[in-house]
Design a protein around this motif. Sequence first.
Motif, mmCIF file in Angstrom:
data_model
loop_
_atom_site.group_PDB
_atom_site.id
_atom_site.type_symbol
_atom_site.label_atom_id
_atom_site.label_comp_id
_atom_site.label_asym_id
_atom_site.label_seq_id
_atom_site.Cartn_x
_atom_site.Cartn_y
_atom_site.Cartn_z
ATOM 1 N N LEU A 90 0.834 -1.206 0.000
ATOM 2 C CA LEU A 90 0.000 0.000 0.000
ATOM 3 C C LEU A 90 0.866 1.251 0.000
ATOM 4 O O LEU A 90 0.596 2.208 -0.747
ATOM 5 C CB LEU A 90 -0.924 -0.011 1.220
ATOM 6 N N SER A 91 1.915 1.254 0.819
ATOM 7 C CA SER A 91 2.809 2.415 0.874
ATOM 8 C C SER A 91 3.498 2.645 -0.472
ATOM 9 O O SER A 91 3.640 3.791 -0.919
ATOM 10 C CB SER A 91 3.865 2.216 1.969
ATOM 11 N N ILE A 92 3.918 1.560 -1.117
ATOM 12 C CA ILE A 92 4.560 1.692 -2.424
ATOM 13 C C ILE A 92 3.576 2.244 -3.453
ATOM 14 O O ILE A 92 3.928 3.098 -4.279
ATOM 15 C CB ILE A 92 5.131 0.329 -2.874
ATOM 16 N N ALA A 93 2.322 1.764 -3.407
ATOM 17 C CA ALA A 93 1.309 2.263 -4.342
ATOM 18 C C ALA A 93 1.085 3.760 -4.137
ATOM 19 O O ALA A 93 1.019 4.538 -5.115
ATOM 20 C CB ALA A 93 0.002 1.491 -4.152
ATOM 21 N N LEU A 94 0.968 4.185 -2.880
ATOM 22 C CA LEU A 94 0.803 5.615 -2.595
ATOM 23 C C LEU A 94 2.045 6.388 -3.021
ATOM 24 O O LEU A 94 1.945 7.521 -3.513
ATOM 25 C CB LEU A 94 0.537 5.815 -1.101
ATOM 26 N N GLY A 147 -4.856 6.978 10.498
ATOM 27 C CA GLY A 147 -5.796 5.910 10.177
ATOM 28 C C GLY A 147 -5.119 4.764 9.451
ATOM 29 O O GLY A 147 -4.723 3.772 10.074
ATOM 30 N N VAL A 148 -4.975 4.880 8.134
ATOM 31 C CA VAL A 148 -4.402 3.785 7.351
ATOM 32 C C VAL A 148 -2.899 3.673 7.545
ATOM 33 O O VAL A 148 -2.306 2.622 7.269
ATOM 34 C CB VAL A 148 -4.709 3.971 5.846
ATOM 35 N N MET A 149 -2.261 4.737 8.017
ATOM 36 C CA MET A 149 -0.818 4.711 8.224
ATOM 37 C C MET A 149 -0.434 5.792 9.221
ATOM 38 O O MET A 149 -1.243 6.672 9.552
ATOM 39 C CB MET A 149 -0.062 4.932 6.902
ATOM 40 N N ASN A 150 0.792 5.705 9.723
ATOM 41 C CA ASN A 150 1.335 6.725 10.613
ATOM 42 C C ASN A 150 2.292 7.620 9.823
ATOM 43 O O ASN A 150 3.165 7.109 9.114
ATOM 44 C CB ASN A 150 2.081 6.088 11.789
#
Length: 417
Positions: A90-94, A147-150
């Motif tokens: 998810l982090s890579i996609a963002l 929420g989804v990440m820090n």
Amino acid sequence: MSANLGGSPGGFWSRLTRRGDAADVPVRSWTGLSSGTPPRWVGFDEMLAWVIAGLIALGLVMVYSASIQLPDSPKYSNYAATHFMSRHVLSIALAVIAACVTLAIPMRTWERWAPWLFVAALLLLILVLIPGIGKVVNRSRRWIPLGVMNFQPSELVKLAMAMYAASYMMRKMDVKESFTRAVLPMAIALGVVGLLLLAEPDMGAFMVVAIISMGILFLGGVNGRVFAIMIGVLVSALVLVITISPEKRGRIFAFLDPWSKDNADGKAYQLTHSLIAFGRGEYFGQGLGQSLEKLHYLPEAHTDFLLAIIGEELGLAGVLVVIVAFFWMVRRIFVIGRQAVALDRVFSGLTAQGIGLWMGGQAFINMGVNLGVLPTKGLTLPLLSYGGSAIILTCVALAVVLRIDMENRQILRGGRP
């Protein structure tokens, strides 16, 4: 290697051109110049993009390998085996989305907003220290829950400092020999950032920010004697912080003698197990997924000590691939920066070189910690280690470098950035 951006505004990378370094691109006409329409032909450093993508891909594989056994421990018993990998995906996609948006932003816009980006980063550093807003992990208050990440403001500060220092040197170019008018204000800004980062505490991030700011001042042509004085003051401040902090002083002593019983079971525990991982890896490693140190022996194996797992599973060969990739990437970033300065784009050039100092400095510190060359610091390995805001801001910074290279190539082809 170069490629083109053409067609509609949303049609990125629509056709490829010939191979060649940015400095070798000939001056030639663009489609649209003769007709009076705005040109849309832009090149980019494809090899740099592939190296970045390769490091990210290797990081994804190794984060999964290093974290797959974590649910076996009570601390992560409620987590799935793919928890950290899926969040890293998810982090890579963002990060990819943020990088694509960044590629569309001209450098003149970054130059105009650089001081305000720095102010916003300072406000976030203050915000994270407020109880109830900043999240405490391992006795450090460094994250703002989203929420989804820090979100980690110190990652934004690195990019903001690179741009602010470059913008600052542009504005102070005529008085760069003056300590009070050129150096002192920047030293005060660095001091404020340092105090906020040390309050978290985040010594590693402060060291990277100091490398970025001091490096840009040096590359911008600040008087050598004044620069030496600043280095002396900075080193003295770091020594003072270590002296008055029992925690940091203990880490230094543990680093000097990691194999003593007290240190090996205490503050040097991570270091000794990291060295054991490298020893087990030998030349070609134990094989992907075959690490023993990740089985709850080496803490933070998927973040700060990912290189140790690479060394254990892929051996010296894998570690050398990572080191060479970072060396090539940082060198290429500096080439792009020097080219921008040669084209009289000083802000873009200094920004690129500041980002190069960030990537090279942080990678050097992380590798040094993993290999026992430097005392333990809480710094991730750029592009590889697990971490949401870290991977996103790193990709944004590298997208800025690609944008600088695009604009360099536009000028070399007779266009305007």
